[in-house]
Design a protein around this motif. Structure first.
Motif, PDB file in Angstrom:
ATOM      1  N   GLY A   4      91.102  18.707  29.934  1.00 21.52           N
ATOM      2  CA  GLY A   4      91.637  19.969  30.430  1.00 21.52           C
ATOM      3  C   GLY A   4      91.749  21.010  29.329  1.00 21.52           C
ATOM      4  N   ASP A   5      92.178  20.590  28.133  1.00 24.38           N
ATOM      5  CA  ASP A   5      92.272  21.517  27.003  1.00 24.38           C
ATOM      6  C   ASP A   5      90.902  22.075  26.645  1.00 24.38           C
ATOM      7  OD1 ASP A   5      95.014  21.094  26.819  1.00 24.38           O
ATOM      8  OD2 ASP A   5      94.758  19.393  25.446  1.00 24.38           O
ATOM      9  N   VAL A   6      89.895  21.200  26.642  1.00 27.02           N
ATOM     10  CA  VAL A   6      88.532  21.639  26.317  1.00 27.02           C
ATOM     11  C   VAL A   6      88.030  22.642  27.337  1.00 27.02           C
ATOM     12  CG1 VAL A   6      86.136  20.888  26.073  1.00 27.02           C
ATOM     13  CG2 VAL A   6      87.988  19.486  25.113  1.00 27.02           C
ATOM     14  N   LEU A   7      88.255  22.348  28.619  1.00 26.13           N
ATOM     15  CA  LEU A   7      87.742  23.210  29.684  1.00 26.13           C
ATOM     16  C   LEU A   7      88.528  24.507  29.817  1.00 26.13           C
ATOM     17  CD1 LEU A   7      86.965  20.503  32.392  1.00 26.13           C
ATOM     18  CD2 LEU A   7      85.349  21.717  30.921  1.00 26.13           C
ATOM     19  N   ASN A   8      89.696  24.580  29.195  1.00 25.90           N
ATOM     20  CA  ASN A   8      90.454  25.833  29.194  1.00 25.90           C
ATOM     21  C   ASN A   8      90.051  26.758  28.052  1.00 25.90           C
ATOM     22  OD1 ASN A   8      92.064  25.463  31.493  1.00 25.90           O
ATOM     23  ND2 ASN A   8      93.519  24.197  30.358  1.00 25.90           N
ATOM     24  N   ASN A   9      89.145  26.284  27.204  1.00 29.75           N
ATOM     25  CA  ASN A   9      88.666  27.123  26.098  1.00 29.75           C
ATOM     26  C   ASN A   9      88.027  28.387  26.659  1.00 29.75           C
ATOM     27  OD1 ASN A   9      86.847  28.208  23.999  1.00 29.75           O
ATOM     28  ND2 ASN A   9      87.433  26.369  22.865  1.00 29.75           N
ATOM     29  N   ARG A  10      88.409  29.531  26.141  1.00 32.33           N
ATOM     30  CA  ARG A  10      87.927  30.794  26.710  1.00 32.33           C
ATOM     31  C   ARG A  10      86.426  30.991  26.524  1.00 32.33           C
ATOM     32  NH1 ARG A  10      90.058  35.616  22.679  1.00 32.33           N
ATOM     33  NH2 ARG A  10      89.091  34.847  20.735  1.00 32.33           N
ATOM     34  N   ASN A  11      85.827  30.256  25.593  1.00 30.26           N
ATOM     35  CA  ASN A  11      84.389  30.392  25.361  1.00 30.26           C
ATOM     36  C   ASN A  11      83.553  29.802  26.497  1.00 30.26           C
ATOM     37  OD1 ASN A  11      84.504  31.729  22.827  1.00 30.26           O
ATOM     38  ND2 ASN A  11      85.024  29.766  21.855  1.00 30.26           N
ATOM     39  N   ILE A  12      84.152  28.963  27.335  1.00 25.22           N
ATOM     40  CA  ILE A  12      83.404  28.381  28.451  1.00 25.22           C
ATOM     41  C   ILE A  12      84.079  28.731  29.785  1.00 25.22           C
ATOM     42  CG2 ILE A  12      82.321  26.515  27.146  1.00 25.22           C
ATOM     43  CD1 ILE A  12      84.529  24.655  28.159  1.00 25.22           C
ATOM     44  N   ASN A  13      84.655  29.917  29.813  1.00 26.86           N
ATOM     45  CA  ASN A  13      85.291  30.402  31.040  1.00 26.86           C
ATOM     46  C   ASN A  13      84.989  31.882  31.227  1.00 26.86           C
ATOM     47  OD1 ASN A  13      87.329  28.343  32.398  1.00 26.86           O
ATOM     48  ND2 ASN A  13      87.420  28.008  30.187  1.00 26.86           N
ATOM     49  N   GLN A  14      84.944  32.267  32.500  1.00 30.04           N
ATOM     50  CA  GLN A  14      84.790  33.655  32.905  1.00 30.04           C
ATOM     51  C   GLN A  14      83.558  34.304  32.248  1.00 30.04           C
ATOM     52  OE1 GLN A  14      86.599  34.638  35.506  1.00 30.04           O
ATOM     53  NE2 GLN A  14      87.355  32.552  35.429  1.00 30.04           N
ATOM     54  N   TRP A  15      83.665  35.512  31.728  1.00 29.63           N
ATOM     55  CA  TRP A  15      82.474  36.246  31.308  1.00 29.63           C
ATOM     56  C   TRP A  15      81.770  35.617  30.117  1.00 29.63           C
ATOM     57  CZ3 TRP A  15      79.897  39.144  34.317  1.00 29.63           C
ATOM     58  CH2 TRP A  15      80.529  39.825  35.356  1.00 29.63           C
ATOM     59  N   ARG A  16      82.505  34.933  29.257  1.00 23.77           N
ATOM     60  CA  ARG A  16      81.821  34.252  28.153  1.00 23.77           C
ATOM     61  C   ARG A  16      80.950  33.126  28.690  1.00 23.77           C
ATOM     62  NH1 ARG A  16      85.354  34.286  22.614  1.00 23.77           N
ATOM     63  NH2 ARG A  16      86.149  36.424  22.813  1.00 23.77           N
ATOM     64  N   PRO A  73      89.869  15.896  42.868  1.00 22.04           N
ATOM     65  CA  PRO A  73      90.700  16.797  42.065  1.00 22.04           C
ATOM     66  C   PRO A  73      90.841  16.305  40.627  1.00 22.04           C
ATOM     67  CG  PRO A  73      92.023  15.521  43.638  1.00 22.04           C
ATOM     68  CD  PRO A  73      90.603  15.271  43.988  1.00 22.04           C
ATOM     69  N   SER A  74      90.460  17.149  39.704  1.00 21.10           N
ATOM     70  CA  SER A  74      90.499  16.790  38.282  1.00 21.10           C
ATOM     71  C   SER A  74      90.393  18.071  37.470  1.00 21.10           C
ATOM     72  CB  SER A  74      89.334  15.857  37.929  1.00 21.10           C
ATOM     73  OG  SER A  74      88.090  16.523  38.074  1.00 21.10           O
ATOM     74  N   ALA A  75      90.513  17.937  36.168  1.00 18.04           N
ATOM     75  CA  ALA A  75      90.379  19.102  35.289  1.00 18.04           C
ATOM     76  C   ALA A  75      88.980  19.706  35.406  1.00 18.04           C
ATOM     77  CB  ALA A  75      90.660  18.693  33.842  1.00 18.04           C
ATOM     78  N   PHE A  76      87.971  18.841  35.563  1.00 24.31           N
ATOM     79  CA  PHE A  76      86.592  19.332  35.646  1.00 24.31           C
ATOM     80  C   PHE A  76      86.358  20.113  36.938  1.00 24.31           C
ATOM     81  CE2 PHE A  76      82.102  18.608  36.893  1.00 24.31           C
ATOM     82  CZ  PHE A  76      81.500  19.343  35.876  1.00 24.31           C
ATOM     83  N   THR A  77      86.796  19.566  38.076  1.00 24.26           N
ATOM     84  CA  THR A  77      86.568  20.271  39.333  1.00 24.26           C
ATOM     85  C   THR A  77      87.413  21.542  39.415  1.00 24.26           C
ATOM     86  OG1 THR A  77      88.187  18.829  40.437  1.00 24.26           O
ATOM     87  CG2 THR A  77      85.854  18.226  40.602  1.00 24.26           C
ATOM     88  N   ARG A  78      88.587  21.546  38.771  1.00 23.20           N
ATOM     89  CA  ARG A  78      89.372  22.787  38.713  1.00 23.20           C
ATOM     90  C   ARG A  78      88.635  23.837  37.888  1.00 23.20           C
ATOM     91  NH1 ARG A  78      93.668  19.118  38.277  1.00 23.20           N
ATOM     92  NH2 ARG A  78      93.701  19.302  36.006  1.00 23.20           N
ATOM     93  N   TRP A  79      87.972  23.390  36.825  1.00 25.71           N
ATOM     94  CA  TRP A  79      87.172  24.313  36.006  1.00 25.71           C
ATOM     95  C   TRP A  79      86.009  24.872  36.820  1.00 25.71           C
ATOM     96  CZ3 TRP A  79      82.036  23.579  34.213  1.00 25.71           C
ATOM     97  CH2 TRP A  79      81.605  24.513  33.276  1.00 25.71           C
ATOM     98  N   LEU A  80      85.348  23.999  37.595  1.00 30.61           N
ATOM     99  CA  LEU A  80      84.261  24.475  38.452  1.00 30.61           C
ATOM    100  C   LEU A  80      84.767  25.521  39.439  1.00 30.61           C
ATOM    101  CD1 LEU A  80      82.356  21.174  39.359  1.00 30.61           C
ATOM    102  CD2 LEU A  80      81.617  22.964  37.763  1.00 30.61           C
TER     103      LEU A  80
END
Length: 308
Positions: A4-16, A73-80
């Protein structure tokens, strides 16, 4: 550090994340153009295929993201799910390259386009698909969303993504079960399209079953009913795998009449043979969610037990 910490990194979210995906796609398209030895209709057609192959994975991810979160339900699917809009925009960016190559083919190699690739119904499907895609892209931003009501926005995006998914699914269904020499990538994209729809059906079913389980006024389906529902799902899967056997007789049964001439010419996806297995699966999934309701005394007894 957790996933979850990795997937919350701003470099792999939203416009980045958008630029992380779309820029490499653009680089690949430019490299593809530079590697063309001799320009002509076939070369541009190959670039159209290349752009589609880099676009479709993001369509399938956006199509299945919400259902994957329901099922797993998991950190990965929440990221998706959190980045579903971004995946949709990545699909749109890759399809912009396809639109560029299509215009190039039509305007520069018009004779090749008319003689080798033009089919009126396919052109209509493409225009409708791009109309949906442009409207969905514009309304993905705040200024565009303000142009229509929330209800219209939901209908646009739900109807649009189903149409775009259906267009991709049909293309690869025909590539495998009609043409003589499907490639390995044709099979891969067909399986991805089919699997994304299956995930969507399964997520819908789980959502409705969970809702029914919270209702004290329901009882479970009779065993025979459940067997029938799941048999329909299995039949749909088998029918999908054996499409090459039944495609031709079904097509002959559904086409060739005077009253089907107009839909055969103009109606996208007609006569809908690729969707027959999916309709079976959808019907089975729907039947499996039908819960029988007991008599009034039985419901009162269940209610009393639940509140005791």
């Amino acid at each position: 550090m957790t996933l979850g910490d990795v997937l919350n990194n701003r470099n792999i979210n939203q416009w980045r994340l958008f630029w992380l995906i779309s820029l490499p796609i653009s680089v690949v398209m430019i490299i593809g153009m530079l590697r063309v030895d001799e320009w002509g209709g076939p070369a541009v057609s190959s670039l159209i295929q290349l752009s589609v192959r880099f676009a479709l994975p993001w369509l399938f991810v956006a199509f299945a993201a919400s259902s994957l979160q329901i099922l797993f339900p998991s950190a990965f699917t929440r990221w998706l799910l959190r980045n579903r809009k971004i995946f949709g925009l990545c699909f749109a960016a890759a399809m912009a390259w396809q639109a560029f190559f299509i215009l190039w083919l039509v305007l520069v190699y018009t004779e090749y386009y008319i003689e080798e690739t033009y089919v009126l119904r396919d052109a209509i499907e493409g225009v409708v698909g791009y109309t949906f895609l442009i409207a969905m892209t514009i309304t993905s931003f705040k200024f565009g969303r303000q142009l229509i009501s929330p209800k219209s926005w939901r209908w646009l995006h739900k109807g649009g993504i189903y149409f775009l998914w259906a267009y991709a699914y049909v293309v690869y269904w025909w590539a495998i079960f009609y043409y003589q020499d499907p490639s390995r990538l044709d099979y891969i994209f067909y399986v991805l399209a089919f699997a994304s729809c299956a995930v969507r059906f399964t997520g819908w079913r789980k959502k409705h079953v969970n809702k029914a389980n919270r209702d004290v006024n329901h009882s479970h389906l009779p065993a025979l009913y459940r067997v029938g529902a799941w048999s329909m799902v299995l039949l749909g899967i088998v029918t999908a795998a054996l499409s090459s056997i039944w495609r031709q007789p079904v097509e002959a049964l559904l086409t060739g009449y005077s009253f089907t001439r107009i839909p055969e010419t103009y109606l996208p996806f007609w006569p809908f043979e690729p969707f027959i297995p999916l309709l079976m699966i959808a019907l089975g999934a729907w039947l499996s969610t039908r819960f029988t309701i007991g008599s009034e005394p039985e419901r009162n007894e269940i209610q009393q037990q639940a509140t005791a």
